[in-house]
Motif scaffolding. Structure first.
Motif, short mmCIF file in Angstrom:
data_model
loop_
_atom_site.label_atom_id
_atom_site.label_comp_id
_atom_site.label_asym_id
_atom_site.label_seq_id
_atom_site.Cartn_x
_atom_site.Cartn_y
_atom_site.Cartn_z
N ASP A 42 0.86 -1.18 0.00
CA ASP A 42 0.00 0.00 0.00
C ASP A 42 0.90 1.23 0.00
O ASP A 42 1.44 1.63 1.03
CB ASP A 42 -0.89 0.00 1.24
N PHE A 43 1.05 1.85 -1.17
CA PHE A 43 1.93 3.01 -1.29
C PHE A 43 1.32 4.27 -0.69
O PHE A 43 1.99 5.29 -0.61
CB PHE A 43 2.30 3.24 -2.76
N GLN A 44 0.06 4.20 -0.27
CA GLN A 44 -0.58 5.35 0.36
C GLN A 44 -0.41 5.35 1.87
O GLN A 44 -0.74 6.33 2.54
CB GLN A 44 -2.06 5.38 0.01
N ALA A 45 0.09 4.26 2.42
CA ALA A 45 0.24 4.16 3.87
C ALA A 45 1.37 5.06 4.38
O ALA A 45 2.33 5.35 3.65
CB ALA A 45 0.52 2.71 4.26
N GLU A 46 1.26 5.50 5.63
CA GLU A 46 2.26 6.39 6.21
C GLU A 46 3.60 5.69 6.38
O GLU A 46 4.66 6.30 6.23
CB GLU A 46 1.77 6.92 7.56
N THR A 47 3.59 4.42 6.78
CA THR A 47 4.81 3.63 6.86
C THR A 47 4.65 2.41 5.97
O THR A 47 3.54 2.06 5.57
CB THR A 47 5.08 3.17 8.30
#
Length: 416
Positions: free
Chosen positions: A312-317
């Motif tokens: 998930d490239f939208q996740a914060e980490t």
């Protein structure tokens, strides 16, 4: 087109070229001239813009009409931005579109991210007089650029969607570049066309179709995306037919790749986001700090040696999930901790692949055997017991369907 609009679009193309050169992407003089001379506005006369947020269904779109004064500036900015331009929903006809809000549907054709187009054509080392074949040309932007380099009647595209094939051919005819679009299934190749010096696939495939290799002329080059079930870590395969008639192939990881062939089902992390955010998992120590995004050789190996994962490239980490096993891993807090959830220890698998990748010498590229006439295609980082190796999945298990899934966020592009 008015003189003012012609001057405006010429200036936009010049600015686009200057940007590509400043970024170090564009280096070839012939392709530079093609980018300056081919009017993108003739090939991309409209564009869909997504209005609703990611994950919201049904999707809300807005159709920009380049001929409408109220849309013109936004449309011109978009088609010269280098971003992917969305052209077609659900295989629709392209001669009866209505400007304004649109609800629902999935995108089935779009232009390629501009940097990817330039990189592909330069990797192919395209030059005048070469016969060029493109699978999945979509609206025909890269096909038009290729025709501007090779010369007339040398560039051919194979497009499965009949509406898009007719749309692209009409646009190309208006430009007078002598490029041809043929409606057909790319997996069948183009046997009536003879041999080609350069072949570019804008369609991701799990392995190289034998029909494509048969079309490659001596000293020819073939470039395609190798797709897996995850859109996160695509591979780019360059196949070359040597002067002696043999076939050599090199696979490397890339930050982006083309969408897969029709019927290929990608894994999707978006439905899992709320649960991952609410319950990131049980923390445990890790010997693997989050690998950098540009460790392409590692991530490519992970796509095959730890299959079924998607990031998930939208996740914060850094967040990597295994949707089929309802499992995930969330990096942090800190470089020595990771949180894991589910029956599959996703992070332990990545630790194992990374350790094997380091022992193999941190390879960036892999050699692929592509047997003439078909057969298993083997991948290896090199000789010896420490080499990373796997076999590419065959084409046969991939079903065909009438529509293509919507483009996942980031990392993927559709061919032009």
């Amino acid at each position: 087109m008015s003189a003012d609009l012609s001057a405006t679009t010429s200036a936009r193309r010049a600015a686009m070229v200057e940007r590509l050169e400043a970024e170090g992407v564009l280096t070839g003089s012939r392709l530079r001239e093609a980018l300056l001379s081919v009017p993108r506005e003739a090939l991309l006369p409209h564009a869909y813009v997504r209005v609703s947020d990611p994950g919201v269904e049904p999707i809300e779109w807005r159709l920009l009409d380049g001929a409408h004064p109220d849309d013109r500036e936004e449309w011109l900015d978009l088609i010269h931005s280098g971003e992917s331009v969305l052209l077609q929903r659900d295989g629709e006809r392209l001669d009866m579109l209505t400007r304004g809000p649109v609800t629902g549907g999935n995108m089935t054709s779009m232009s390629t991210y501009g940097q990817a187009t330039v990189e592909a054509l330069q990797t192919l080392q395209l030059g005048p007089g070469q016969r060029y074949l493109e699978f999945g040309p979509g609206p025909g932007v890269s096909l038009a650029l290729a025709a501007a380099v090779t010369g007339p009647r040398l560039a051919v595209g194979i497009e499965r969607d009949g509406h898009m094939a007719a749309f692209a051919q009409h646009s190309l005819d208006r430009l007078g570049l002598g490029a041809t679009v043929v409606e057909g299934d790319a997996l069948d190749g183009h046997r009536a066309g003879g041999a080609f010096d350069r072949i570019h696939s804008g369609i991701g495939v799990p392995c190289v179709p034998p029909a494509w290799v048969e079309l490659l002329a001596t000293d020819g080059r073939l470039l395609t995306t190798l797709t897996t079930r995850t859109p996160s870590w695509p591979g780019q395969l360059l196949v070359t037919r040597t002067g002696a008639g043999g076939v050599e192939a090199v696979l490397r990881g890339r930050p982006r790749g083309y969408r897969p062939m029709l019927g290929y089902r990608w894994l999707n992390v978006v439905p899992m986001r709320p649960r991952i955010k609410a319950e990131p998992g049980v923390p445990r120590p890790t010997r693997l700090a989050p690998p950098p995004d540009d460790a392409y050789g590692f991530w490519l190996a992970a796509a095959y040696l730890a299959p079924g994962l998607v990031r998930d490239f939208q996740a914060e980490t850094m967040t990597i999930a295994a949707p089929d096993e309802d499992s995930w891993a969330v990096a942090g807090p800190g470089e020595d901790t990771v949180r894991v959830h589910g029956t599959r220890d996703v992070w332990a698998e990545l630790e194992d692949v990374h350790a094997r990748w380091v022992l193999a010498g941190r390879p960036d590229t892999y050699r692929v055997t592509v047997p003439e006439g078909g057969g298993a295609q083997h991948v290896a980082s090199g000789p010896g017991s420490r080499a990373l190796a796997w076999v590419l999945p065959p084409l046969a298990p991939v079903p065909h369907q009438t529509t293509t899934p919507c483009l996942p966020e980031h990392r993927t592009e559709k061919a032009l």
